[in-house]
Write an enzyme that holds these catalytic residues in place. Structure first.
Site, PDB file in Angstrom:
ATOM      1  N   GLU A 117       1.371 -17.021 -26.493  1.00 25.64           N
ATOM      2  CA  GLU A 117       1.532 -17.967 -27.594  1.00 25.64           C
ATOM      3  C   GLU A 117       2.681 -17.569 -28.508  1.00 25.64           C
ATOM      4  OE1 GLU A 117      -3.023 -17.630 -26.941  1.00 25.64           O
ATOM      5  OE2 GLU A 117      -1.211 -16.428 -26.641  1.00 25.64           O
ATOM      6  N   ALA A 155      -4.615  -0.005  14.555  1.00 23.39           N
ATOM      7  CA  ALA A 155      -3.796   1.024  15.196  1.00 23.39           C
ATOM      8  C   ALA A 155      -4.326   1.266  16.605  1.00 23.39           C
ATOM      9  CB  ALA A 155      -3.830   2.332  14.388  1.00 23.39           C
ATOM     10  N   LEU A 161       3.737   3.204  -1.049  1.00 27.89           N
ATOM     11  CA  LEU A 161       2.924   2.229  -1.797  1.00 27.89           C
ATOM     12  C   LEU A 161       3.692   1.573  -2.936  1.00 27.89           C
ATOM     13  CD1 LEU A 161      -0.496   4.137  -1.984  1.00 27.89           C
ATOM     14  CD2 LEU A 161       0.314   2.540  -0.228  1.00 27.89           C
ATOM     15  N   GLY A 164      -7.808   2.934   4.086  1.00 26.65           N
ATOM     16  CA  GLY A 164      -8.143   2.580   5.457  1.00 26.65           C
ATOM     17  C   GLY A 164      -9.556   2.035   5.662  1.00 26.65           C
TER      18      GLY A 164
END
Length: 366
Positions: A54, A164, A206, A298
């Site tokens: 705002e 995998a 990451l 994982g």
């Protein structure tokens, strides 16, 4: 309510999303100020949570805010914090009408912002595009009401649900377009979280890359014994991009000192059996102010979050490949013996991403 109300609120929601991943612990709010049929101000919550949406929109509108309508995705705040109340700023600017999507569940606000506006003679309408706003702001509401962040669990799997081969080879199951989208998803979350096994096996960074993004999410590793290599990418870059380690109370004191010296933040968490309690981990992250966490595995961490009913959204990238039963499954053991015990999700969105498929699933309410 009018079609114009929906159109301007949709724009406010789009603006609010620009703040996702950047403004925690505050909510990512958007605001549009309209004078007649002309937009005179736009704003969204700025990095670090201030200025508020705002305030930004009013500054842009200037004197044109007098007699205007303000569209805001969340009830304007009514309390004095590090900044004055946004409800008072709207009053002082002379707006004639405020249209809000949802009420703030924070006890310091919770309807008081609307009360301030109405007491000042401002017309207030609520509930415009409330479902969409509730989805965007769910992490803030969860932190406020339950003390934990919103959790998106991302899986990138083959057609048969493997992440995998039996030897551990996983790069790359999905294509470059899907991987680029994952980086965009990281950027819209406050933190990226993995388990210690993934940190050891993949040595991930990451971070958000190749998108021109200037901010980085917090990197969280869930590691009961702090058994993440001290020469890993995460350890070597902990002073550059925040690394938080959720660990058990029995973690080695020397390792604790070493990780602190590397620049990591350490979060002691309770155990559940032999593993860390996912509830305790998320409560610790919520206490630090996080509202949205992007979990990338994982399998053991994914299973623990699912078992505890702590996954709010599943983002599943599926590649057109099959590995077979000897491959590593995307989700570890759940300990279920009846189908009725399986957590259920409702499909929200599905789209093609390059040669892969993205499916977004939300926790089922039935």
């Amino acid at each position: 309510m009018t079609q114009s109300d929906n159109r301007y609120m949709a724009l406010a929601l789009t603006l609010g999303r620009r703040g996702q991943g950047r403004c925690w612990p505050n909510p990512a709010v958007g605001c549009v100020i309209v004078q007649g049929a002309r937009i005179v101000g736009r704003g969204w919550t700025q990095p670090g949570g201030r200025p508020h949406a705002e305030t930004e929109a009013l500054a842009q509108a200037g004197v044109s805010a007098k007699g205007a309508t303000a569209y805001v995705t969340l009830e304007p705040c009514a309390h004095h914090g590090k900044t004055p109340p946004c409800a008072q700023a709207l009053i002082d600017a002379g707006v004639a009408r405020v249209v809000a999507a949802v009420e703030d569940s924070d006890g310091r606000v919770a309807g008081q912002g609307f009360d301030m506006l109405r007491a000042a003679g401002i017309e207030v309408d609520t509930g415009v595009m409330a479902d969409e706003a509730g989805y965007d702001l769910e992490g803030f509401f969860l932190k406020t009401e339950q003390g934990r962040p919103f959790v998106t669990l991302k899986l990138a799997t083959t057609l048969d649900g493997r992440i995998a081969t039996s030897s551990g080879e996983s790069q790359w199951i999905t294509g470059s377009e899907a991987r680029r989208m994952v980086h965009a998803m990281r950027a819209r979350h406050d933190a990226v979280m993995v388990g210690a096994g993934t940190a050891r096996a993949d040595d991930p960074s990451l971070t958000v890359r190749d998108l021109g993004v200037t901010h980085q999410p917090v990197r969280v590793v869930v590691s009961r014994r702090l058994d993440v290599p001290l020469m890993s990418t995460l350890a070597r870059t902990a002073k550059d991009v925040p690394v938080w380690l959720a660990h058990g109370h029995e973690a080695d004191a020397e390792l604790l000192r070493t990780w602190r010296g590397l620049g990591a933040t350490l979060l002691p968490c309770d155990k559940q059996g032999v593993h860390l309690s996912p509830v305790s981990v998320l409560q610790a992250l919520g206490a630090q102010g996080l509202t949205r966490v992007f979990c990338e595995g994982g399998g053991a961490l994914a299973a623990s979050l699912l078992r505890a009913d702590l996954v709010d959204e599943l983002a599943v990238f599926t590649a057109g490949a099959a590995i077979g039963a000897e491959g590593i499954p995307a989700i570890g053991g759940m300990g279920l013996d009846r189908l009725a015990q399986a957590p259920r999700f409702a499909l929200r969105h599905q789209s093609r991403v390059g040669q892969d498929m993205l499916s977004l699933w939300r926790r089922s309410q039935t």
